[in-house]
Design a protein around this motif. Sequence first.
Motif, PDB file in Angstrom:
ATOM      1  N   LEU A  76       0.833  -1.244   0.016  1.00 12.50           N
ATOM      2  CA  LEU A  76      -0.008   0.221   0.019  1.00 12.50           C
ATOM      3  C   LEU A  76       0.785   1.273  -0.228  1.00 12.50           C
ATOM      4  CD1 LEU A  76      -2.664  -0.890   2.659  1.00 12.50           C
ATOM      5  CD2 LEU A  76      -2.735  -1.287   0.206  1.00 12.50           C
ATOM      6  N   ARG A  77       0.394   2.241  -0.640  1.00 15.47           N
ATOM      7  CA  ARG A  77       1.238   3.503  -0.732  1.00 15.47           C
ATOM      8  C   ARG A  77       0.164   4.654  -0.073  1.00 15.47           C
ATOM      9  NH1 ARG A  77       4.351   4.305  -5.948  1.00 15.47           N
ATOM     10  NH2 ARG A  77       5.741   2.994  -4.815  1.00 15.47           N
ATOM     11  N   SER A  78       0.879   5.692   0.534  1.00 14.74           N
ATOM     12  CA  SER A  78       0.090   6.530   1.258  1.00 14.74           C
ATOM     13  C   SER A  78       1.020   7.764   1.284  1.00 14.74           C
ATOM     14  CB  SER A  78      -0.283   6.343   2.645  1.00 14.74           C
ATOM     15  OG  SER A  78      -1.066   7.478   3.240  1.00 14.74           O
ATOM     16  N   GLY A  79       0.794   8.671   0.154  1.00 14.03           N
ATOM     17  CA  GLY A  79       1.782   9.890  -0.004  1.00 14.03           C
ATOM     18  C   GLY A  79       2.980   9.237  -0.552  1.00 14.03           C
ATOM     19  N   SER A  80       4.076   9.483  -0.046  1.00 14.65           N
ATOM     20  CA  SER A  80       5.296   8.724  -0.321  1.00 14.65           C
ATOM     21  C   SER A  80       6.041   7.652   0.564  1.00 14.65           C
ATOM     22  CB  SER A  80       6.583   9.747  -0.428  1.00 14.65           C
ATOM     23  OG  SER A  80       6.758  10.512   0.820  1.00 14.65           O
TER      24      SER A  80
END
Length: 182
Positions: free
Chosen positions: A48-52
């Motif tokens: 999962l990616r949240s922002g960077s």
Amino acid sequence: MLGTWANEGLMVYDTTDATVTLVSGTASYLSSGFSPTTRPVTIQNLFLRSGSTDYVVEPITEQTYDSLAYKPATGLPSHYFYKPASPTATLYFYPTPDAAYVAHIKGRYPLMSTVALATTLALPEGYEAALCDNLGVDIASSFGLQPPASLVASARSSKAWLKTTNYKPQEMVSTIIGGYSQ
């Protein structure tokens, strides 16, 4: 022939990356929402990616997912269960996402679902011989022919090498979710 090989666990596959934006409060996602052509046969990697920032999401079995006492728990998903039903698969996250994370999914897809008749393929070493020799053996009887012993031997040998090359030993993983070892 490729379908038969897939049933033997010898899949001729294409690895494809896909993304899906998770919705806060939604735990399950159909493959039609993230798959370019058809459902993945397996998922090789998911994060999962949240922002960077990227977060690892570990796979769990159906049995482990079913044993989770409170599935509506929300938070940053740390586990996923992939149910590869046909024709549409489902991906379940636990805990249920609490925000709009972007899931990056690397899946293995049946080769024939991602190519057309005019597609030029670059196959790994050994695949061309295995495909040609085994197809020759497979269709010989359709033409009333007996394939030569040398072709049969080459077909068996090339297929055996692919099985050896593609073999991935199973890893035993112990997962602790909610204080319970699974």
